[in-house]
Design a protein around this motif. Structure first.
Motif, PDB file in Angstrom:
ATOM      1  N   MET A   1       0.827  -1.132   0.055  1.00 30.22           N
ATOM      2  CA  MET A   1      -0.007  -0.095  -0.083  1.00 30.22           C
ATOM      3  C   MET A   1       0.923   1.270   0.112  1.00 30.22           C
ATOM      4  O   MET A   1       0.502   2.375  -0.579  1.00 30.22           O
ATOM      5  N   ILE A   2       1.941   1.319   0.741  1.00 31.59           N
ATOM      6  CA  ILE A   2       2.925   2.413   0.648  1.00 31.59           C
ATOM      7  C   ILE A   2       3.437   2.523  -0.568  1.00 31.59           C
ATOM      8  O   ILE A   2       3.591   3.692  -1.020  1.00 31.59           O
ATOM      9  N   SER A   3       3.828   1.501  -0.950  1.00 27.60           N
ATOM     10  CA  SER A   3       4.620   1.671  -2.510  1.00 27.60           C
ATOM     11  C   SER A   3       3.520   2.212  -3.590  1.00 27.60           C
ATOM     12  O   SER A   3       3.806   2.894  -4.315  1.00 27.60           O
ATOM     13  N   GLY A   4       2.401   1.573  -3.614  1.00 27.40           N
ATOM     14  CA  GLY A   4       1.325   2.239  -4.311  1.00 27.40           C
ATOM     15  C   GLY A   4       0.803   3.715  -4.267  1.00 27.40           C
ATOM     16  O   GLY A   4       0.835   4.228  -5.188  1.00 27.40           O
ATOM     17  N   TYR A   5       0.734   3.904  -2.991  1.00 27.11           N
ATOM     18  CA  TYR A   5       0.637   5.275  -2.623  1.00 27.11           C
ATOM     19  C   TYR A   5       1.638   6.268  -3.231  1.00 27.11           C
ATOM     20  O   TYR A   5       1.372   7.319  -3.889  1.00 27.11           O
ATOM     21  N   LEU A   6       3.068   6.021  -2.933  1.00 30.44           N
ATOM     22  CA  LEU A   6       3.961   6.761  -3.403  1.00 30.44           C
ATOM     23  C   LEU A   6       4.366   6.920  -4.738  1.00 30.44           C
ATOM     24  O   LEU A   6       4.558   7.796  -5.407  1.00 30.44           O
ATOM     25  N   LEU A   7       3.992   5.720  -5.277  1.00 30.94           N
ATOM     26  CA  LEU A   7       4.378   5.588  -7.027  1.00 30.94           C
ATOM     27  C   LEU A   7       3.173   6.294  -7.492  1.00 30.94           C
ATOM     28  O   LEU A   7       3.642   7.199  -8.311  1.00 30.94           O
ATOM     29  N   PHE A   8       2.002   6.095  -7.269  1.00 32.44           N
ATOM     30  CA  PHE A   8       0.799   6.419  -8.133  1.00 32.44           C
ATOM     31  C   PHE A   8       0.573   8.047  -7.712  1.00 32.44           C
ATOM     32  O   PHE A   8      -0.328   8.596  -8.325  1.00 32.44           O
ATOM     33  N   THR A   9       1.277   8.619  -6.910  1.00 33.27           N
ATOM     34  CA  THR A   9       1.134  10.181  -6.676  1.00 33.27           C
ATOM     35  C   THR A   9       2.205  10.993  -6.967  1.00 33.27           C
ATOM     36  O   THR A   9       2.183  12.205  -6.757  1.00 33.27           O
ATOM     37  N   ASP A  10       3.194  10.197  -7.847  1.00 29.54           N
ATOM     38  CA  ASP A  10       4.288  10.890  -8.312  1.00 29.54           C
ATOM     39  C   ASP A  10       4.503  11.027  -9.634  1.00 29.54           C
ATOM     40  O   ASP A  10       4.438   9.986 -10.416  1.00 29.54           O
ATOM     41  N   GLU A  11       4.396  12.273 -10.272  1.00 26.98           N
ATOM     42  CA  GLU A  11       4.388  12.340 -11.850  1.00 26.98           C
ATOM     43  C   GLU A  11       5.628  11.708 -12.292  1.00 26.98           C
ATOM     44  O   GLU A  11       5.572  11.352 -13.764  1.00 26.98           O
ATOM     45  N   LYS A  12       6.685  11.465 -11.739  1.00 27.51           N
ATOM     46  CA  LYS A  12       7.891  10.904 -12.259  1.00 27.51           C
ATOM     47  C   LYS A  12       7.673   9.373 -12.544  1.00 27.51           C
ATOM     48  O   LYS A  12       8.325   8.796 -13.366  1.00 27.51           O
ATOM     49  N   THR A  13       6.553   8.675 -12.097  1.00 25.18           N
ATOM     50  CA  THR A  13       6.375   7.560 -12.391  1.00 25.18           C
ATOM     51  C   THR A  13       6.053   7.114 -14.004  1.00 25.18           C
ATOM     52  O   THR A  13       6.257   6.285 -14.524  1.00 25.18           O
ATOM     53  N   LYS A  14       5.556   8.321 -14.489  1.00 29.38           N
ATOM     54  CA  LYS A  14       5.151   8.246 -15.860  1.00 29.38           C
ATOM     55  C   LYS A  14       6.597   8.045 -16.712  1.00 29.38           C
ATOM     56  O   LYS A  14       6.414   7.508 -17.899  1.00 29.38           O
ATOM     57  N   ASP A  15       7.759   8.646 -16.221  1.00 30.30           N
ATOM     58  CA  ASP A  15       9.055   8.484 -16.961  1.00 30.30           C
ATOM     59  C   ASP A  15       9.643   6.963 -16.783  1.00 30.30           C
ATOM     60  O   ASP A  15      10.171   6.777 -15.927  1.00 30.30           O
ATOM     61  N   VAL A  16       9.519   6.511 -18.091  1.00 30.72           N
ATOM     62  CA  VAL A  16      10.197   5.206 -18.117  1.00 30.72           C
ATOM     63  C   VAL A  16      11.795   4.962 -17.812  1.00 30.72           C
ATOM     64  O   VAL A  16      12.380   4.406 -17.430  1.00 30.72           O
ATOM     65  N   SER A  17      12.427   6.169 -18.296  1.00 26.26           N
ATOM     66  CA  SER A  17      13.879   6.337 -18.131  1.00 26.26           C
ATOM     67  C   SER A  17      13.878   6.536 -16.960  1.00 26.26           C
ATOM     68  O   SER A  17      15.188   5.888 -16.392  1.00 26.26           O
ATOM     69  N   HIS A  18      13.313   7.161 -15.860  1.00 29.09           N
ATOM     70  CA  HIS A  18      13.540   7.518 -14.635  1.00 29.09           C
ATOM     71  C   HIS A  18      13.201   6.228 -13.770  1.00 29.09           C
ATOM     72  O   HIS A  18      13.925   5.886 -12.935  1.00 29.09           O
ATOM     73  N   LEU A  19      12.505   5.295 -14.329  1.00 25.60           N
ATOM     74  CA  LEU A  19      12.278   3.846 -13.496  1.00 25.60           C
ATOM     75  C   LEU A  19      13.429   3.120 -13.873  1.00 25.60           C
ATOM     76  O   LEU A  19      13.940   2.347 -12.798  1.00 25.60           O
ATOM     77  N   PHE A  20      14.077   3.151 -15.052  1.00 19.89           N
ATOM     78  CA  PHE A  20      15.101   2.154 -15.191  1.00 19.89           C
ATOM     79  C   PHE A  20      16.515   2.760 -14.662  1.00 19.89           C
ATOM     80  O   PHE A  20      17.539   2.055 -14.239  1.00 19.89           O
ATOM     81  N   ARG A  21      16.691   4.110 -14.870  1.00 20.62           N
ATOM     82  CA  ARG A  21      17.837   4.752 -14.239  1.00 20.62           C
ATOM     83  C   ARG A  21      17.981   4.632 -12.805  1.00 20.62           C
ATOM     84  O   ARG A  21      19.096   4.694 -11.915  1.00 20.62           O
ATOM     85  N   ARG A  22      16.733   4.968 -12.131  1.00 24.34           N
ATOM     86  CA  ARG A  22      16.712   5.424 -10.382  1.00 24.34           C
ATOM     87  C   ARG A  22      16.124   4.419  -9.663  1.00 24.34           C
ATOM     88  O   ARG A  22      16.420   4.032  -8.832  1.00 24.34           O
ATOM     89  N   ARG A  23      14.829   4.130 -10.115  1.00 21.16           N
ATOM     90  CA  ARG A  23      13.897   3.114  -9.238  1.00 21.16           C
ATOM     91  C   ARG A  23      14.257   1.729  -9.334  1.00 21.16           C
ATOM     92  O   ARG A  23      14.590   1.166  -8.066  1.00 21.16           O
ATOM     93  N   LEU A  24      14.409   1.164 -10.482  1.00 19.68           N
ATOM     94  CA  LEU A  24      14.682  -0.301 -10.373  1.00 19.68           C
ATOM     95  C   LEU A  24      16.069  -0.664  -9.819  1.00 19.68           C
ATOM     96  O   LEU A  24      16.257  -1.398  -9.117  1.00 19.68           O
ATOM     97  N   PRO A  25      17.078   0.081 -10.043  1.00 22.45           N
ATOM     98  CA  PRO A  25      18.169  -0.211  -9.390  1.00 22.45           C
ATOM     99  C   PRO A  25      18.327  -0.211  -7.962  1.00 22.45           C
ATOM    100  O   PRO A  25      19.139  -0.912  -7.416  1.00 22.45           O
ATOM    101  N   ARG A  26      17.630   0.598  -7.323  1.00 22.58           N
ATOM    102  CA  ARG A  26      17.418   0.773  -6.042  1.00 22.58           C
ATOM    103  C   ARG A  26      16.976  -0.590  -5.310  1.00 22.58           C
ATOM    104  O   ARG A  26      17.009  -0.928  -4.082  1.00 22.58           O
ATOM    105  N   LEU A  27      16.019  -1.484  -6.101  1.00 22.69           N
ATOM    106  CA  LEU A  27      15.574  -2.486  -5.684  1.00 22.69           C
ATOM    107  C   LEU A  27      16.409  -3.654  -6.063  1.00 22.69           C
ATOM    108  O   LEU A  27      16.753  -4.428  -5.421  1.00 22.69           O
ATOM    109  N   VAL A  28      16.745  -3.798  -7.465  1.00 18.02           N
ATOM    110  CA  VAL A  28      17.549  -4.544  -7.974  1.00 18.02           C
ATOM    111  C   VAL A  28      19.013  -5.025  -7.486  1.00 18.02           C
ATOM    112  O   VAL A  28      19.445  -6.028  -6.945  1.00 18.02           O
ATOM    113  N   ILE A  29      19.544  -3.980  -7.185  1.00 17.28           N
ATOM    114  CA  ILE A  29      21.031  -4.071  -6.938  1.00 17.28           C
ATOM    115  C   ILE A  29      21.229  -4.401  -5.210  1.00 17.28           C
ATOM    116  O   ILE A  29      21.861  -5.441  -5.066  1.00 17.28           O
ATOM    117  N   PRO A  30      20.561  -3.894  -4.431  1.00 17.61           N
ATOM    118  CA  PRO A  30      20.426  -4.463  -2.842  1.00 17.61           C
ATOM    119  C   PRO A  30      19.941  -5.980  -2.881  1.00 17.61           C
ATOM    120  O   PRO A  30      20.548  -6.752  -2.299  1.00 17.61           O
TER     121      PRO A  30
END
Length: 375
Positions: free
Chosen positions: A66-95
């Motif tokens: 629920m926390i993830s959904g609220y934060l993701l879907f209230t942030d306009e950066k979520t529309k940006d696919v490049s932001h997803l692959f440059r910033r968000r996914l590495p923060r999950l995948v690398i750790p």
């Protein structure tokens, strides 16, 4: 997740509650099951206390989604696919990759498998987690990959469309609740293909969507009502787990389903209670800044439990489980805080950028804060 929004303090509290809950839940797992094999487990005080706290602790995963959904879907950066692959996914995948390697290495070395065993386990990790608690990360990564489409879909829906989504969430949770309440021979009639198919991605997608609806809902519900519904739902989960365990002779978790049913209702009440409270820094979390470290605490707690088991520490009784849970939470927090203080290790182990850790949670932050308070 970097959003640039004003800090939401109640989310910090929910993160820490969820991290503590998931540690207790996994620490108590053996005690609940072994207790069933003992004489009359359902009349021992310890088993009841474990059941009571575990029934609450199972809200951890719904709250995380629920926390993830609220934060993701209230942030306009979520529309940006490049932001997803440059910033968000590495923060999950690398750790996740780092803690997977460490866990696989520990499992292989303690089993006497050597380097080949490590490589085999890492290969298998491509198909599933090396340790059960890490399943959450696999589901979360998939949902992050879908987040640009989900964001566009949610924000493009009509009012009728939003009502339909909420109806689907309600139908899936109601089905799970009825399945838990009814005897198994009757509950199978609820396994309609259409209803089961609505539980997309194990129901975790619906939890993320529900988090967005709860977080953006402007209406305030009376606090006594939320407390009453939460207490009643918690009581039903506790009583239902006890009754089904007594009937079937094994620890039964039908009432504790994390993706639908009663646990989702309890999680929603907790979310709203936190949201409707005063949104100011929690005094305890100001002294012990654990919220930014909830993610690495989650990642490492499974390996920490394996280390404890290897050392012969396998708590089965309630006082032991409670003590080990508190100790494990403290150790994981201190390890995460220390890793976040070492520049080359910070991002890989915690998903936090070093500058962000220095400004929020690591030892450097603590020292600077203490110096500032003494001036």
């Amino acid at each position: 997740m970097e959003t640039g929004r004003q800090h939401i303090h109640y989310i910090d509290s929910l993160r820490v509650i969820s991290a503590a809950s998931v540690i207790f839940m996994h620490t108590a797992a053996s005690g609940l099951r072994v207790g069933v094999l003992d004489a009359a487990p359902y009349v021992t005080r310890g088993w009841h206390l474990m059941n009571l706290l575990t029934s609450f602790a199972f809200t951890a995963v719904p709250l995380f989604f629920m926390i993830s959904g609220y934060l993701l879907f209230t942030d306009e950066k979520t529309k940006d696919v490049s932001h997803l692959f440059r910033r968000r996914l590495p923060r999950l995948v690398i750790p996740l990759a780092v803690w997977t390697v460490l866990t696989a290495a520990w499992q292989s070395l303690t089993a006497g498998e050597g380097a080949l065993g490590i490589l085999t386990r890492l290969r298998d990790a491509l198909y599933g987690p090396v340790i059960t608690p890490l399943w959450f990360m696999y589901a979360l990564i998939v949902l992050y990959l879908l987040s640009p489409f989900l964001y566009a879909g949610l924000h493009g829906l009509s009012r009728g469309g939003h009502r339909l989504v909420l109806a689907v969430i309600a139908a899936v949770s109601l089905r799970a609740a009825l399945a838990a309440l009814l005897p198994d021979q009757w509950g199978r009639w609820l396994n309609l293909y259409a209803l089961k198919s609505l539980q997309v991605l194990g129901g975790n997608l619906l939890l993320m969507l529900l988090g967005w609806y709860l977080g953006t809902w402007e209406k305030r519900l009376p606090k006594p009502l939320l407390i009453a519904v939460a207490a009643a739902t918690w009581a039903v989960i506790v009583a239902g787990t006890y009754v089904r365990t007594r009937i079937y002779g094994v620890y039964d978790q039908a009432f504790q389903t994390q993706s639908a049913g009663f646990e989702v209702l309890l999680s929603a009440c907790i979310f709203l209670l936190a949201k409707q409270g005063p949104d100011r820094p929690n005094r305890l979390l100001r002294a012990i800044p654990a919220a930014p470290l909830a993610f690495p605490i989650y990642l490492m707690h499974g390996l920490a439990l394996l280390v404890l088991f290897r050392c012969g520490i396998d708590p089965l009784r309630f006082p032991e489980i409670l003590g080990v849970s508190v100790g494990l939470l403290a150790v994981c927090y201190l390890v995460a805080k220390t890793l976040a203080s070492i520049r080359p290790l910070c991002y890989a182990f915690t998903g936090l950028r070093y500058a962000a850790a220095c400004g929020s949670c690591n030892w450097i932050y603590t020292v600077r804060k203490r110096k500032a308070s003494n001036q």
